[in-house]
Design an enzyme around this catalytic site. Sequence first.
Site, mmCIF file in Angstrom:
data_model
loop_
_atom_site.group_PDB
_atom_site.id
_atom_site.type_symbol
_atom_site.label_atom_id
_atom_site.label_comp_id
_atom_site.label_asym_id
_atom_site.label_seq_id
_atom_site.Cartn_x
_atom_site.Cartn_y
_atom_site.Cartn_z
ATOM 1 N N THR A 101 0.824 -1.199 0.000
ATOM 2 C CA THR A 101 0.000 0.000 0.000
ATOM 3 C C THR A 101 0.863 1.256 0.000
ATOM 4 O O THR A 101 1.945 1.273 0.612
ATOM 5 C CB THR A 101 -0.962 0.002 1.210
ATOM 6 O OG1 THR A 101 -1.444 1.313 1.415
ATOM 7 C CG2 THR A 101 -0.289 -0.452 2.475
ATOM 8 N N LYS A 139 1.824 -4.043 6.452
ATOM 9 C CA LYS A 139 2.301 -4.085 5.057
ATOM 10 C C LYS A 139 3.791 -3.733 4.996
ATOM 11 O O LYS A 139 4.517 -4.247 4.143
ATOM 12 C CB LYS A 139 1.487 -3.125 4.201
ATOM 13 C CG LYS A 139 0.007 -3.478 4.118
ATOM 14 C CD LYS A 139 -0.287 -4.379 2.937
ATOM 15 C CE LYS A 139 -1.756 -4.729 2.855
ATOM 16 N NZ LYS A 139 -2.129 -5.394 1.618
HETATM 17 N N1 USQ Z 1 -11.328 9.824 4.662
HETATM 18 C C1 USQ Z 1 -12.210 10.878 4.857
HETATM 19 N N2 USQ Z 1 -13.520 10.554 5.001
HETATM 20 C C2 USQ Z 1 -14.001 9.285 4.945
HETATM 21 C C3 USQ Z 1 -13.097 8.230 4.739
HETATM 22 C C4 USQ Z 1 -11.768 8.526 4.594
HETATM 23 O O1 USQ Z 1 -11.815 12.043 4.900
HETATM 24 O O2 USQ Z 1 -15.201 9.105 5.103
HETATM 25 C C5 USQ Z 1 -9.897 10.111 4.476
HETATM 26 C C6 USQ Z 1 -8.987 9.366 5.456
HETATM 27 O O3 USQ Z 1 -8.873 10.071 6.679
HETATM 28 C C7 USQ Z 1 -7.686 9.276 4.661
HETATM 29 C C8 USQ Z 1 -8.166 9.192 3.204
HETATM 30 O O4 USQ Z 1 -9.516 9.647 3.200
HETATM 31 O O5 USQ Z 1 -6.942 10.453 4.812
HETATM 32 C C9 USQ Z 1 -8.114 7.790 2.629
HETATM 33 O O6 USQ Z 1 -8.859 6.939 3.470
HETATM 34 P P1 USQ Z 1 -9.479 5.559 2.952
HETATM 35 O O7 USQ Z 1 -10.381 5.051 4.028
HETATM 36 O O8 USQ Z 1 -10.030 5.716 1.588
HETATM 37 O O9 USQ Z 1 -8.173 4.682 2.779
HETATM 38 P P2 USQ Z 1 -7.232 3.935 3.854
HETATM 39 O O10 USQ Z 1 -7.826 3.821 5.205
HETATM 40 O O11 USQ Z 1 -5.879 4.556 3.766
HETATM 41 O O12 USQ Z 1 -7.156 2.462 3.305
HETATM 42 C C10 USQ Z 1 -7.573 2.087 1.990
HETATM 43 C C11 USQ Z 1 -7.793 0.588 1.969
HETATM 44 C C12 USQ Z 1 -6.476 -0.107 2.271
HETATM 45 C C13 USQ Z 1 -5.427 0.361 1.274
HETATM 46 C C14 USQ Z 1 -5.293 1.868 1.336
HETATM 47 C C15 USQ Z 1 -4.338 2.453 0.318
HETATM 48 O O13 USQ Z 1 -8.786 0.234 2.928
HETATM 49 O O14 USQ Z 1 -6.672 -1.518 2.208
HETATM 50 O O15 USQ Z 1 -4.167 -0.213 1.569
HETATM 51 O O16 USQ Z 1 -6.574 2.457 1.060
HETATM 52 S S1 USQ Z 1 -3.472 3.844 0.952
HETATM 53 O O17 USQ Z 1 -4.427 4.796 1.506
HETATM 54 O O18 USQ Z 1 -2.710 4.444 -0.126
HETATM 55 O O19 USQ Z 1 -2.590 3.382 2.007
#
Ligand code: USQ
Length: 382
Positions: free
Chosen positions: A144, A185
Amino acid sequence: MRIIILGGDGYLGWPTAMHFAAAGHQVWAVDNYLRRKVALETDSEALIPTPNLAERARFFRERTNQEIAVDIFDCNDFHRMSELFERVRPDAVVHYAEQPSAPYSMRGFDEARLTLANNIGVTFNLIWAVLRHAPQCHIIKLGTMGEYGTPNIDIEEGWIEIEHKGRRDKFLYPRAAGSLYHTTKVLDTDLLWFYVRLYGLRVTDLMQGPVYGLETDQSRIDERLLPNFHYDDIFGTAVNRFLVQAVAGVPLTVYGKGGQTRGYLNIRDTLQCVDLAVSNPVPAGELRVLNQFTELFSVNELAARVREAGDALGLDVQVRNLPNPRKEKEEHYYNAQSTGLQELGLKPHAMTREVLSDMLKTVMRHKALIETGRIMPRVRWN
Ligand code: USQ
């Protein structure tokens, strides 16, 4: 090729299994339904009910005449993994079999323990199953972009050259993950790098950003073949959540100031990237790291795009900044490289208004199934 998909029932695992079967490969999909179980326990089930893996494979065969072999077992059981690799002797394995939710991993001791034990344990078992029965097998591991965190310098593609006291060397790019899930990861990458260095494994580690979308060439054949589409705070990713919120009439849940920037990609591009990795194996003793995303957006930009697409469909979308349940930088520098997959031939699908509009229309058809109680964040980082 003979290809094993670990985590074949997942949001990405199932579309990947169909993609490779449709391309004429022999495919084995393995899963233990961990995500389904956690979703049930945390009231976080997907929007559209999905048939189980064996049923999905049956519907796929009925519609396309193509086979996906299904094995239901826990990849933490080394004897089952070993038996599978001995039987199949795969050319490639795509490893998605991890607890994928950052919020779930931060919920408490039990959830943290499960995430750590599952994710590291499966990677370790995979390495040993390959060493014992298929040492030439190319491991394609889903990592990731979150492994890197949000450093105040450019993010390189996996590796960085450092000059120190007049001497130079190349290292894995520094990692600083923001959740326990993302940290597992990082540990996976280190474990794989160790076995690549000392045992000559061949590994591609894909640093993937948050994925959005539902439609692939195969899922469009029949609604029963759709990927699991989550909009809850545990398994739902930002874009998919915002689309459901827009349809449900719930203001889009931007966490904090909304300047958090990440690299996003369409689910179609996940399939392209994994296919490019499989089709272009690395030599033995190489760990190739590829940054897997196509566009950078802040959360505010995402919300604005979903609002624009929703308003065009007459939805009257509102946006609300909530106190951030996570510990993360809300305004930061972010410049990540991603040239490796483009050099291999990736043709990105942009997040256009049409793409968002098509997804909104699919969600609108299932509006009656939306449980608004699953939308607000229920897990805080501290
Ligand atoms: N976010 C909001 N509002 C929401 C949901 C999320 O502002 O309702 C923000 C989070 O705080 C974060 C960003 O959007 O800053 C991304 O959050 P996300 O929930 O879309 O992604 P994340 O928790 O990081 O995890 C997801 C997948 C995970 C993958 C990752 C890629 O669940 O399996 O590894 O995306 S990455 O984000 O590049 O690490």
